[in-house]
Scaffold this motif. Structure first.
Motif, mmCIF file in Angstrom:
data_model
loop_
_atom_site.group_PDB
_atom_site.id
_atom_site.type_symbol
_atom_site.label_atom_id
_atom_site.label_comp_id
_atom_site.label_asym_id
_atom_site.label_seq_id
_atom_site.Cartn_x
_atom_site.Cartn_y
_atom_site.Cartn_z
ATOM 1 N N THR A 54 -37.248 109.199 75.979
ATOM 2 C CA THR A 54 -37.332 107.737 75.861
ATOM 3 C C THR A 54 -38.497 107.202 76.684
ATOM 4 O O THR A 54 -39.267 106.345 76.229
ATOM 5 N N THR A 55 -38.642 107.724 77.900
ATOM 6 C CA THR A 55 -39.747 107.293 78.759
ATOM 7 C C THR A 55 -41.092 107.672 78.147
ATOM 8 O O THR A 55 -42.040 106.876 78.164
ATOM 9 N N GLN A 56 -41.174 108.885 77.600
ATOM 10 C CA GLN A 56 -42.424 109.318 76.985
ATOM 11 C C GLN A 56 -42.786 108.453 75.784
ATOM 12 O O GLN A 56 -43.963 108.135 75.567
ATOM 13 N N ALA A 57 -41.787 108.054 75.004
ATOM 14 C CA ALA A 57 -42.042 107.175 73.861
ATOM 15 C C ALA A 57 -42.579 105.827 74.333
ATOM 16 O O ALA A 57 -43.500 105.262 73.731
ATOM 17 N N SER A 58 -41.992 105.312 75.419
ATOM 18 C CA SER A 58 -42.477 104.049 75.978
ATOM 19 C C SER A 58 -43.902 104.199 76.486
ATOM 20 O O SER A 58 -44.739 103.295 76.319
ATOM 21 N N MET A 59 -44.193 105.337 77.089
ATOM 22 C CA MET A 59 -45.532 105.564 77.633
ATOM 23 C C MET A 59 -46.590 105.626 76.537
ATOM 24 O O MET A 59 -47.741 105.236 76.746
ATOM 25 N N VAL A 60 -46.200 106.099 75.362
ATOM 26 C CA VAL A 60 -47.129 106.094 74.230
ATOM 27 C C VAL A 60 -47.526 104.659 73.897
ATOM 28 O O VAL A 60 -48.705 104.345 73.670
ATOM 29 N N ALA A 61 -46.525 103.769 73.897
ATOM 30 C CA ALA A 61 -46.794 102.357 73.611
ATOM 31 C C ALA A 61 -47.633 101.738 74.724
ATOM 32 O O ALA A 61 -48.569 100.970 74.451
ATOM 33 N N PHE A 146 -47.874 97.186 80.315
ATOM 34 C CA PHE A 146 -48.564 98.451 80.548
ATOM 35 C C PHE A 146 -47.701 99.465 81.302
ATOM 36 O O PHE A 146 -48.125 100.590 81.527
ATOM 37 N N ASP A 147 -46.508 99.062 81.685
ATOM 38 C CA ASP A 147 -45.538 99.951 82.327
ATOM 39 C C ASP A 147 -44.209 99.209 82.318
ATOM 40 O O ASP A 147 -44.139 98.048 81.929
ATOM 41 N N SER A 148 -43.166 99.871 82.771
ATOM 42 C CA SER A 148 -41.849 99.239 82.736
ATOM 43 C C SER A 148 -41.806 97.956 83.548
ATOM 44 O O SER A 148 -41.053 97.038 83.241
ATOM 45 N N ASP A 149 -42.622 97.860 84.598
ATOM 46 C CA ASP A 149 -42.611 96.671 85.455
ATOM 47 C C ASP A 149 -44.005 96.082 85.657
ATOM 48 O O ASP A 149 -44.241 95.356 86.623
ATOM 49 N N ILE A 150 -44.942 96.389 84.754
ATOM 50 C CA ILE A 150 -46.305 95.854 84.864
ATOM 51 C C ILE A 150 -46.706 95.209 83.550
ATOM 52 O O ILE A 150 -46.773 95.878 82.510
ATOM 53 N N SER A 151 -46.959 93.930 83.598
ATOM 54 C CA SER A 151 -47.461 93.224 82.425
ATOM 55 C C SER A 151 -48.349 92.071 82.896
ATOM 56 O O SER A 151 -48.017 91.396 83.877
ATOM 57 N N GLU A 217 -57.699 100.644 84.448
ATOM 58 C CA GLU A 217 -58.118 102.033 84.695
ATOM 59 C C GLU A 217 -57.149 102.726 85.639
ATOM 60 O O GLU A 217 -56.740 103.870 85.407
ATOM 61 N N ARG A 218 -56.751 102.033 86.690
ATOM 62 C CA ARG A 218 -55.818 102.629 87.657
ATOM 63 C C ARG A 218 -54.446 102.869 87.027
ATOM 64 O O ARG A 218 -53.822 103.913 87.261
ATOM 65 N N LEU A 223 -50.376 106.557 84.675
ATOM 66 C CA LEU A 223 -49.580 106.984 83.519
ATOM 67 C C LEU A 223 -49.922 108.418 83.123
ATOM 68 O O LEU A 223 -49.035 109.189 82.743
ATOM 69 N N ALA A 224 -51.194 108.775 83.205
ATOM 70 C CA ALA A 224 -51.599 110.139 82.844
ATOM 71 C C ALA A 224 -50.957 111.153 83.791
ATOM 72 O O ALA A 224 -50.458 112.199 83.355
ATOM 73 N N ALA A 225 -50.974 110.844 85.081
ATOM 74 C CA ALA A 225 -50.354 111.752 86.062
ATOM 75 C C ALA A 225 -48.847 111.823 85.838
ATOM 76 O O ALA A 225 -48.242 112.899 85.921
ATOM 77 N N ARG A 226 -48.258 110.687 85.544
ATOM 78 C CA ARG A 226 -46.813 110.648 85.294
ATOM 79 C C ARG A 226 -46.446 111.411 84.033
ATOM 80 O O ARG A 226 -45.416 112.091 83.977
ATOM 81 N N ASP A 227 -47.303 111.332 83.038
ATOM 82 C CA ASP A 227 -47.057 112.055 81.790
ATOM 83 C C ASP A 227 -47.054 113.558 82.025
ATOM 84 O O ASP A 227 -46.210 114.282 81.480
ATOM 85 N N ILE A 228 -47.980 114.023 82.845
ATOM 86 C CA ILE A 228 -48.033 115.458 83.174
ATOM 87 C C ILE A 228 -46.753 115.880 83.894
ATOM 88 O O ILE A 228 -46.160 116.924 83.593
ATOM 89 N N THR A 229 -46.302 115.052 84.843
ATOM 90 C CA THR A 229 -45.080 115.359 85.594
ATOM 91 C C THR A 229 -43.867 115.432 84.665
ATOM 92 O O THR A 229 -43.046 116.351 84.760
ATOM 93 N N LEU A 230 -43.766 114.456 83.743
ATOM 94 C CA LEU A 230 -42.632 114.442 82.815
ATOM 95 C C LEU A 230 -42.677 115.636 81.866
ATOM 96 O O LEU A 230 -41.638 116.232 81.556
ATOM 97 N N LYS A 231 -43.864 115.985 81.391
ATOM 98 C CA LYS A 231 -43.989 117.140 80.500
ATOM 99 C C LYS A 231 -43.568 118.416 81.213
ATOM 100 O O LYS A 231 -42.881 119.271 80.633
#
Length: 276
Positions: A54-61, A146-151, A217-218, A223-231
């Protein structure tokens, strides 16, 4: 006695079937590369995989939004550079017109150019993005997640950029053109003050857009680092450890083979042998 033997044989057949099922499951884990084939294999791990999915799907968006926002910021940056250049040119022309050396013909030419600059600023303020939507929103700025708590809005609304003191910046340029055409030096002085204020205002808005680009950019890097951790976590929970699985397969194969051999030997005995 016969019933007891039959019960033992039934239990042994069931045990061998269970061993065969385990062997088949291990083969499937090896061939598919996935340790979990169904939720019942490990309910806790399955729930964690579902949460990660579910988190990965959200991260795609969210990543898609970052890509879109970066494009908007880049386009807005280009527009702001053009507007800043136009405003600097408008101030330069107004200064030249206020000089005593400027004659009526010079002022007329300057006024015409100032009018063209105002028209171009209006055109830039109405720029549209790749989807045909206003780059600078006519109402509230377009907020994106851009994240669960960033807009936030990567590009400000048109009113925040092109309006100062309740008046459009292009109106200020047209006021300068009118003052120049009339040769009204006090009005030209007032127009210069307004143009300078507008230039400062635009510089601030341009800087805000640049800050939005840096923030995007930050967030993208995070998100990229988090994606690697989740994978990595999902792989550790979901994927098959081939070394362990192959060892397990060999052990299961040996156990099943031994059970089948023993069962076959027992079945070769006669009823008289079993009753002795």
């Amino acid at each position: 006695m016969i019933n007891a033997v039959g019960n033992r044989m039934t239990r042994e057949i069931a045990r061998q079937q269970k061993l065969a099922d385990q062997l088949e499951r291990t083969l499937t884990q090896i061939s598919s590369g996935k340790r979990l084939q169904r939720m019942s294999d490990d309910p806790v791990a399955a729930r964690r995989i579902a949460t990660i999915g579910t988190t990965q799907a959200s991260m795609v968006a969210w990543n898609s939004n970052i890509t879109t926002a970066n494009a908007l910021v880049a386009q807005a940056d280009g527009v702001m550079k053009s507007v800043n250049n136009l405003m600097a040119r408008a101030r330069e022309l107004t200064l030249a017109a206020a000089n005593d050396s400027a004659n009526p013909a010079d002022r007329a030419a300057i006024a015409t150019e100032l009018g063209a600059i105002a028209d171009e600023i209006d055109s830039l303020s109405a720029s549209r993005d790749a989807n045909g939507d206003p780059l600078f929103a006519s109402g509230n700025a377009r907020i994106m997640r851009f994240d669960s708590d960033i807009s936030f809005a990567p590009v400000p609304a048109a009113a925040d950029v092109f309006v100062l003191g309740g008046n459009s910046i292009s109106v200020g340029v047209r006021d300068a053109a009118a003052a120049v055409a009339a040769g009204d030096k006090p009005a030209m002085g007032a127009a210069l003050t307004g143009l300078s204020a507008a230039i400062g205002h635009l510089a601030d808005r341009h800087a805000e857009i640049g800050l939005s680009g840096g923030r995007l950019e930050r967030i993208g890097e995070t998100l990229a680092a988090r994606d690697i951790t989740l994978k990595d976590e999902r792989s550790s929970v979901e994927d098959t450890d081939l070394t362990v699985a192959i060892a397990q397969l060999n052990a299961q194969d040996l156990t099943l083979g031994a059970a089948q051999a023993a069962f076959a030997k027992i079945n070769r005995q006669t009823l008289f042998d079993l009753l002795r």
